[in-house]
Enzyme design. Sequence first.
Site, PDB file in Angstrom:
ATOM      1  N   GLU A  91      57.579  94.181 -20.443  1.00  0.00           N
ATOM      2  CA  GLU A  91      58.519  94.540 -19.475  1.00  0.00           C
ATOM      3  C   GLU A  91      59.188  95.957 -19.280  1.00  0.00           C
ATOM      4  O   GLU A  91      59.201  96.433 -18.162  1.00  0.00           O
ATOM      5  CB  GLU A  91      59.721  93.339 -19.233  1.00  0.00           C
ATOM      6  N   ASP A  92      59.412  96.245 -20.570  1.00  0.00           N
ATOM      7  CA  ASP A  92      60.287  97.337 -20.955  1.00  0.00           C
ATOM      8  C   ASP A  92      59.591  98.711 -21.309  1.00  0.00           C
ATOM      9  O   ASP A  92      60.179  99.672 -21.318  1.00  0.00           O
ATOM     10  CB  ASP A  92      61.521  96.895 -21.368  1.00  0.00           C
TER      11      ASP A  92
END
Length: 719
Positions: A91-92
Amino acid sequence: MKAAVDSQGTRRGKMPAYVLALEDKLAGYMSVEQIGRVRRASELGAKAHHGQTRKSGEPYITHPVAVAGILADLRLDVETIIAAILHDTLEDTALCAQELTAEFGSTVSELVDGVTKLDKLQFKSRQEAAAESFRKMLLAMARDLRVILIKLADRLHNMRTLGSMEPESRRRIALETLEIYAPIAQRLGMNRFKAELQDLGFKAMYPDRHRVISARIRMALGNRREAMGRIEAALEARLNAEGLAHRTVSRIKSPYSIYRKMRNEQKSFAQVMDVYGFRVVVDTVMHCYQALGAVHALFKPMDGRFRDFIAIPKANGYQSLHTVLFGSFGAPIEIQIRTEDMDAVADRGVAAHWAYKTDSDPANSAQNRAREWLSSLVDEQNGTPSSLEFIESVKVDLFPDEVYLFTPRGKILALPRNATALDFAYAVHTDVGSHAVAARVDKKLAPLRTRLESGQSVEIITAPSAVPSTQWLEWVVSAKARTAIRHFLKRLQHEDAIELGHRMLDRAMAALGASLEVLPPDQLGRYLEENKLRALEDLLADIALGNRTAGQVARALLQLQDEGSIVCPNSVEKILITGAERGVLSFGNCCHPVPGDAIMGYLSAGKGIVVHRLECPNMAELRKSPERCLEIDWDTSVSGDYRVELRIIVANKPGVLAQVAAAVAQANSNIENVEYKERDLMSAALLFTIEVANRKHLADVMRGVRRLGVVTAVYRHPV
């Protein structure tokens, strides 16, 4: 081997303290090779999150490593620990699923993907994004329980470090924790997680209330320490006299559990705290019952307060004997009796004695029950297109209180609190629920809306002709029943919409001197393609639901540009309605039309046709949109009951309401609601909401009421 150990030791010297702390926990149950894989994951995670920090200013990698540490306390397997360390990378960071698979295998990659949120997709609102993310996570849970274990540990560490967040974010995250994650932990039997999530959520939502209650708990415990010690000593002496190997633990209520009990049961702090709680842990099930006899011989049990969750476990696999005793200190004594194994499952639930199992392998009872629950969620979400609707149904399913019921063959079913016979029918099978007409509760005939209580035996009576109705949604509380009923009604609505939309488009085409039947297929296909519609049925349903007007569609199909052309000439017949098209047809609450009234239809986007009386006070406003007005009338065969309001002026005397209600009932009309609108010394105005079959039935009701000596006048409302 010694060289390998030396190498590991050299590398340990370069590791950050938080990674070393994790490795020390893992050393208690993992091999050197497995710890090496975890170390590689820590290095990869640190590299991927390089430069990222938390709100507190710490390096971001400290969070996923802390999550892994929480899971290591539960002694979870190496894949789960690695996935926890890498759970935010997809996600990051720039790390991709293919790299994870190549380095750590497909299992780790799938676990990380299951936990990953959907923030990169576009949604209408934060709530919809959160709901869709939650839905995705639940489906991943159904494939692998370890997904939710990682997510719960992630949420627990976030709650422990919530202080650095903005106040608004703290409250939002705390509310989500209390409404979703703490109940999920409880549903999975993970009471240690549940208790801490609830307490941290309560502290973040209501810091002052948490502080006050915590202080009062400390004060109360100090005042009763002597009494607690004497009760515990008496229990110990009695159990030792019975020769039972055991350990006794005093139980203290958490601030959140006290707050919730005070609010839900309207009790004072003193009333909630006026209970002594102990847990007795023994070695075998037989000794549980022996210990129960011993404590009942020591203190008298309270009638009706004994629960056997060993014979009938809770839905999350929890097992224990619960009893409440009359103590010698004027306050009840709550005792829980269980085995060491039951205590581990009660504390850690699906994570107790963890070894990841396939469907063919044995697992603890909490894991088996969790898998059954998740399988039912997968079935429910297939029939629930809206993520927000799905998450609401899951919230209902997460009620901590349950009722335990028996089928005629003795099988036990667990349902949410306040479940009805209809919920039970759907719990047996969807087809049984959809064709249910009545029930036998403890061999006595009962309606489907009957609320059930634990221990009852329930048998469902079905009929092939029976089908769900919208009223059923008011009777059920379980997610499975609600989803099945909504799915049926939506399918029915779609079929009704197609049929009504066909009639509306035929009428609009006839007004332009054309017909849908003679329209060239390529012309229709081109229109459907341009408007991103899969089939003619979708277009017809859109028309009936008011998302498109039939006149505009007809002109577009015929490629007519004259927007001022007459859409509904007198030569075109009115659309006839039977009242059975309830999926796409509703009746205005402003005028309450009934069969026999002169009516008009108004196309409301998303709702379909709303029927109004021509005398409706809103008619002038509705006619300002002529393209949405439809000429409709009642068919010769009209079915159903129709709501109508009567304004009845009566003498202000005792017993008047009962007389009027009796007259309405005598005319075979059902009363939905009664209100006193005006009242003085001499008279009163009553507003009755009743159901009638048609205008003649309404006249009969009004005539019967008007005959009463206490009635001055009867009007239809609005006049």
